[in-house]
Design a protein around this motif. Structure first.
Motif, PDB file in Angstrom:
ATOM      1  N   ASP A 267       0.831  -1.209   0.000  1.00 34.40           N
ATOM      2  CA  ASP A 267       0.000   0.000   0.000  1.00 34.40           C
ATOM      3  C   ASP A 267       0.865   1.259   0.000  1.00 34.40           C
ATOM      4  OD1 ASP A 267      -2.874   1.085   0.433  1.00 34.40           O
ATOM      5  OD2 ASP A 267      -1.703   2.116   1.982  1.00 34.40           O
ATOM      6  N   PHE A 268       1.974   1.238   0.764  1.00 37.07           N
ATOM      7  CA  PHE A 268       2.896   2.376   0.783  1.00 37.07           C
ATOM      8  C   PHE A 268       3.445   2.649  -0.614  1.00 37.07           C
ATOM      9  CE2 PHE A 268       7.466   3.503   0.955  1.00 37.07           C
ATOM     10  CZ  PHE A 268       7.346   4.819   1.396  1.00 37.07           C
ATOM     11  N   LEU A 269       3.839   1.593  -1.320  1.00 38.27           N
ATOM     12  CA  LEU A 269       4.376   1.758  -2.673  1.00 38.27           C
ATOM     13  C   LEU A 269       3.319   2.281  -3.637  1.00 38.27           C
ATOM     14  CD1 LEU A 269       6.491  -1.520  -2.864  1.00 38.27           C
ATOM     15  CD2 LEU A 269       7.348   0.810  -2.590  1.00 38.27           C
ATOM     16  N   ASP A 270       2.085   1.903  -3.405  1.00 41.01           N
ATOM     17  CA  ASP A 270       0.971   2.410  -4.218  1.00 41.01           C
ATOM     18  C   ASP A 270       0.747   3.892  -3.946  1.00 41.01           C
ATOM     19  OD1 ASP A 270      -1.382   2.934  -5.575  1.00 41.01           O
ATOM     20  OD2 ASP A 270      -2.617   1.584  -4.385  1.00 41.01           O
ATOM     21  N   GLN A 272       2.652   6.137  -2.308  1.00 37.67           N
ATOM     22  CA  GLN A 272       3.809   7.027  -2.415  1.00 37.67           C
ATOM     23  C   GLN A 272       4.354   7.115  -3.843  1.00 37.67           C
ATOM     24  OE1 GLN A 272       4.869   8.243   0.714  1.00 37.67           O
ATOM     25  NE2 GLN A 272       6.384   9.648  -0.117  1.00 37.67           N
ATOM     26  N   TYR A 273       4.304   5.988  -4.582  1.00 41.26           N
ATOM     27  CA  TYR A 273       4.946   5.952  -5.892  1.00 41.26           C
ATOM     28  C   TYR A 273       4.030   5.476  -7.016  1.00 41.26           C
ATOM     29  CZ  TYR A 273       8.932   6.228  -2.749  1.00 41.26           C
ATOM     30  OH  TYR A 273       9.800   6.617  -1.758  1.00 41.26           O
ATOM     31  N   GLY A 274       2.768   5.178  -6.683  1.00 41.94           N
ATOM     32  CA  GLY A 274       1.802   4.796  -7.706  1.00 41.94           C
ATOM     33  C   GLY A 274       1.992   3.415  -8.296  1.00 41.94           C
ATOM     34  N   LEU A 275       2.679   2.516  -7.565  1.00 42.57           N
ATOM     35  CA  LEU A 275       2.887   1.160  -8.056  1.00 42.57           C
ATOM     36  C   LEU A 275       1.682   0.284  -7.724  1.00 42.57           C
ATOM     37  CD1 LEU A 275       6.615   0.522  -7.059  1.00 42.57           C
ATOM     38  CD2 LEU A 275       5.701   1.625  -9.103  1.00 42.57           C
ATOM     39  N   PHE A 325      20.308  -0.329  16.473  1.00 36.34           N
ATOM     40  CA  PHE A 325      20.827   0.886  15.844  1.00 36.34           C
ATOM     41  C   PHE A 325      20.676   0.847  14.321  1.00 36.34           C
ATOM     42  CE2 PHE A 325      23.135   1.659  19.874  1.00 36.34           C
ATOM     43  CZ  PHE A 325      22.820   3.007  20.046  1.00 36.34           C
ATOM     44  N   CYS A 326      20.737  -0.353  13.746  1.00 33.20           N
ATOM     45  CA  CYS A 326      20.638  -0.482  12.287  1.00 33.20           C
ATOM     46  C   CYS A 326      19.241  -0.147  11.760  1.00 33.20           C
ATOM     47  CB  CYS A 326      21.015  -1.899  11.861  1.00 33.20           C
ATOM     48  SG  CYS A 326      22.778  -2.266  12.003  1.00 33.20           S
ATOM     49  N   VAL A 327      18.245  -0.138  12.623  1.00 35.99           N
ATOM     50  CA  VAL A 327      16.872   0.167  12.194  1.00 35.99           C
ATOM     51  C   VAL A 327      16.649   1.664  12.028  1.00 35.99           C
ATOM     52  CG1 VAL A 327      14.419  -0.075  12.787  1.00 35.99           C
ATOM     53  CG2 VAL A 327      16.010  -1.902  13.363  1.00 35.99           C
ATOM     54  N   ILE A 328      17.380   2.486  12.753  1.00 34.54           N
ATOM     55  CA  ILE A 328      17.106   3.930  12.840  1.00 34.54           C
ATOM     56  C   ILE A 328      17.012   4.630  11.478  1.00 34.54           C
ATOM     57  CG2 ILE A 328      18.035   6.134  13.677  1.00 34.54           C
ATOM     58  CD1 ILE A 328      19.045   4.643  16.147  1.00 34.54           C
ATOM     59  N   PRO A 329      17.855   4.307  10.475  1.00 32.73           N
ATOM     60  CA  PRO A 329      17.767   5.008   9.183  1.00 32.73           C
ATOM     61  C   PRO A 329      16.411   4.909   8.481  1.00 32.73           C
ATOM     62  CG  PRO A 329      19.863   3.857   9.341  1.00 32.73           C
ATOM     63  CD  PRO A 329      19.054   3.419  10.519  1.00 32.73           C
ATOM     64  N   VAL A 330      15.545   3.972   8.883  1.00 31.75           N
ATOM     65  CA  VAL A 330      14.246   3.854   8.212  1.00 31.75           C
ATOM     66  C   VAL A 330      13.406   5.114   8.380  1.00 31.75           C
ATOM     67  CG1 VAL A 330      12.831   2.883  10.099  1.00 31.75           C
ATOM     68  CG2 VAL A 330      12.419   2.156   7.733  1.00 31.75           C
ATOM     69  N   ILE A 331      13.715   5.898   9.403  1.00 30.43           N
ATOM     70  CA  ILE A 331      12.997   7.165   9.620  1.00 30.43           C
ATOM     71  C   ILE A 331      13.141   8.082   8.409  1.00 30.43           C
ATOM     72  CG2 ILE A 331      12.893   9.250  11.069  1.00 30.43           C
ATOM     73  CD1 ILE A 331      13.919   7.510  13.401  1.00 30.43           C
ATOM     74  N   PHE A 332      14.262   7.969   7.712  1.00 41.87           N
ATOM     75  CA  PHE A 332      14.550   8.871   6.592  1.00 41.87           C
ATOM     76  C   PHE A 332      14.226   8.243   5.233  1.00 41.87           C
ATOM     77  CE2 PHE A 332      17.619   9.493  10.062  1.00 41.87           C
ATOM     78  CZ  PHE A 332      17.245  10.771  10.469  1.00 41.87           C
ATOM     79  N   SER A 333      13.485   7.158   5.235  1.00 38.32           N
ATOM     80  CA  SER A 333      13.225   6.433   3.983  1.00 38.32           C
ATOM     81  C   SER A 333      12.467   7.288   2.965  1.00 38.32           C
ATOM     82  CB  SER A 333      12.469   5.138   4.269  1.00 38.32           C
ATOM     83  OG  SER A 333      11.271   5.395   4.967  1.00 38.32           O
ATOM     84  N   GLN A 334      11.479   8.063   3.420  1.00 38.98           N
ATOM     85  CA  GLN A 334      10.715   8.869   2.472  1.00 38.98           C
ATOM     86  C   GLN A 334      11.550  10.014   1.909  1.00 38.98           C
ATOM     87  OE1 GLN A 334       7.482   9.004   5.451  1.00 38.98           O
ATOM     88  NE2 GLN A 334       6.116   9.057   3.690  1.00 38.98           N
ATOM     89  N   TYR A 335      12.396  10.597   2.751  1.00 38.13           N
ATOM     90  CA  TYR A 335      13.281  11.659   2.263  1.00 38.13           C
ATOM     91  C   TYR A 335      14.200  11.112   1.172  1.00 38.13           C
ATOM     92  CZ  TYR A 335      17.206  14.927   2.133  1.00 38.13           C
ATOM     93  OH  TYR A 335      18.189  15.774   1.716  1.00 38.13           O
TER      94      TYR A 335
END
Length: 445
Positions: A267-270, A272-275, A325-335
């Motif tokens: 649903d996010f890909l739909d 956010q990006y129309g897929l 700690f490796c999960v934290i970058p997901v916050i910036f996924s949309q950017y």
């Protein structure tokens, strides 16, 4: 003694539970990829689609949480061979039954039965690993079988839209649900507990059961571990231990994150990006390919630390902190996705990989801290809390959040909030677990 001399039959057992976990996640992931087809088939509006899909998702999570509480007790009582087979048979029937649904209520009923029956997979799998692997190999074995959840999530986007477009959405449920019966045949051919498995060499049996052999001074005739399985412990006793609560709260905070990826990534890909349809197959598959590496490496790191002399429990906790700690970058996924969609996919994949690495280790802490006869029950308690966390996330956050931001045309803000929750959940979970169980203590029941 080399691994060649020891024997490798335990890895055949690991392959069986990997296959079962793959089928488990394939069956639960199917509906997330059929959301556009169901919306068209039942003529739901955009708002109705969000509400109905969320209600169906909550039905699954509620029944899964309820089922986990009892599945662990059933597995401890029946044993891994019969308990695992019963669970797989029933969830396969439930998966196929989705094809008979004619609306939201029908899907909710089917999801309830699927949730209750699928709950048996992880208590049975964790108990099987504890029976078949020495302590230093358990995180690796757990990581390998747990990577089946990624393979199931990879197979789903590649196959489900194709089946739905060519033969209809009903056949997507029927075909994927039927795979569980193939597993059942293999399970009854190749599985038996170690002391009764004729294909198992004495050297490998000694390697698997070394702690028990050191205490007893006997050989393969000793079946104390198997006898222990026949004496499950009550929940009333188990909830008195901080170790039980550490596992349960860790699952409460982090299980919902994985379910968010599983149920909402298409649903996010739909949005956010129309897929749509088959267009989501490649990016969704890539996320779970990355996650598969995380699952296996998540088991390798603590084993490597243990082999270098680090105490088992410290190796687990150190590894889990790294993964948090490796999960934290997901916050910036949309950017990052605004620059290029594939950057977002890679970051979400990294977060999913870190989750699977975390999951491989948090499951293994149960067999570190509890005797065999309590593993199924404690895993079930933790699974129930994980399910409750998923329900709360869906009911209090996703249902309100996504419906509101969808109504004002800013669904991307809703997803940003969700990704922020994802980024912080693991550090919070690790801190609480460390506070409750700062040092290792094996429970004596």
């Amino acid at each position: 003694m080399t691994n060649q001399n020891i024997g490798k039959y335990r890895w055949t057992i690991c392959a069986l539970i990997f296959f079962a976990t793959t089928v488990n996640y394939l069956d639960r992931a199917v509906i997330s990829l059929l959301k556009p087809y169901l919306t068209a088939a039942f003529q739901w509006s955009d708002e109705d689609a969000v509400i109905n899909y969320t209600n169906i998702e909550i039905a699954f999570k509620f029944s899964y949480a309820f089922g986990m509480l009892f599945a662990g007790k059933v597995i401890d009582k029946l044993g891994t061979k019969i308990g695992y087979a019963l669970s797989t048979c029933l969830w396969s029937i439930s998966a196929i039954a989705h094809a008979l649904a004619t609306g939201t209520m029908g899907f909710s009923v089917a999801r309830i039965f699927l949730g209750v029956t699928e709950a048996g997979n992880f208590p049975a799998a964790i108990k099987t690993v504890a029976e078949w692997f020495p302590k230093k190999e358990r995180a690796l074995a757990t990581g390998i079988f747990n990577s089946g959840s990624n393979i199931g999530a990879i197979v789903a986007p590649v196959s489900v839209p194709f089946i739905a477009e060519n033969w209809g959405w009903q056949w997507a449920f029927i075909i994927t649900g039927a795979i569980g019966f193939v597993w059942l045949i293999l399970w009854f051919i190749y599985y038996e507990i170690p002391s009764k498995q004729k294909r198992l060499a004495q050297t490998e049996y000694n390697y698997i059961t070394q702690p028990e052999l050191e205490r007893s001074g006997t050989t393969k005739e000793v079946d104390s571990a198997e006898k222990e399985v026949l004496k499950p412990i009550s929940w009333k006793v188990l909830i008195q231990y901080k170790q039980t609560w550490a596992f349960a709260i860790g699952k409460l905070l982090t299980d919902p994150i994985w379910w968010f990826y599983l149920f909402w990534l298409p649903d996010f890909l739909d949005k956010q990006y129309g897929l749509k349809g088959t267009q989501v197959a490649l990016p969704v598959a890539l996320v779970y390919v990355i996650a598969s590496f995380g699952s296996i490496c998540g088991g390798w790191l603590p084993m490597n630390l243990i082999n270098k002399g680090m105490p088992v429990f410290k190796a687990r906790k150190t590894s889990m902190l790294i993964y948090a700690f490796c999960v934290i970058p997901v916050i910036f996924s949309q950017y990052l996705g605004n620059i290029n969609m594939w950057y977002a996919i890679i970051v979400i994949g990294l977060a999913a990989a870190a989750h699977q690495a975390w999951s491989a280790n948090i499951f293994t802490t149960v067999s570190d801290m509890f005797p065999n006869r309590a593993i199924g029950s404690v895993t079930g308690i933790g699974g129930m809390f994980g399910g409750l966390g998923g329900i709360l996330l869906s009911a209090l956050v996703q249902k309100k959040l996504f419906v509101y931001y969808e109504s004002i045309g800013q669904i991307e803000i809703g997803y940003f909030i969700m990704f922020s929750i994802c980024g912080g959940a693991y550090l919070l979970g690790w801190a609480i677990m460390h506070f409750l169980v700062p040092t290792f203590k094996k429970i004596e029941l």
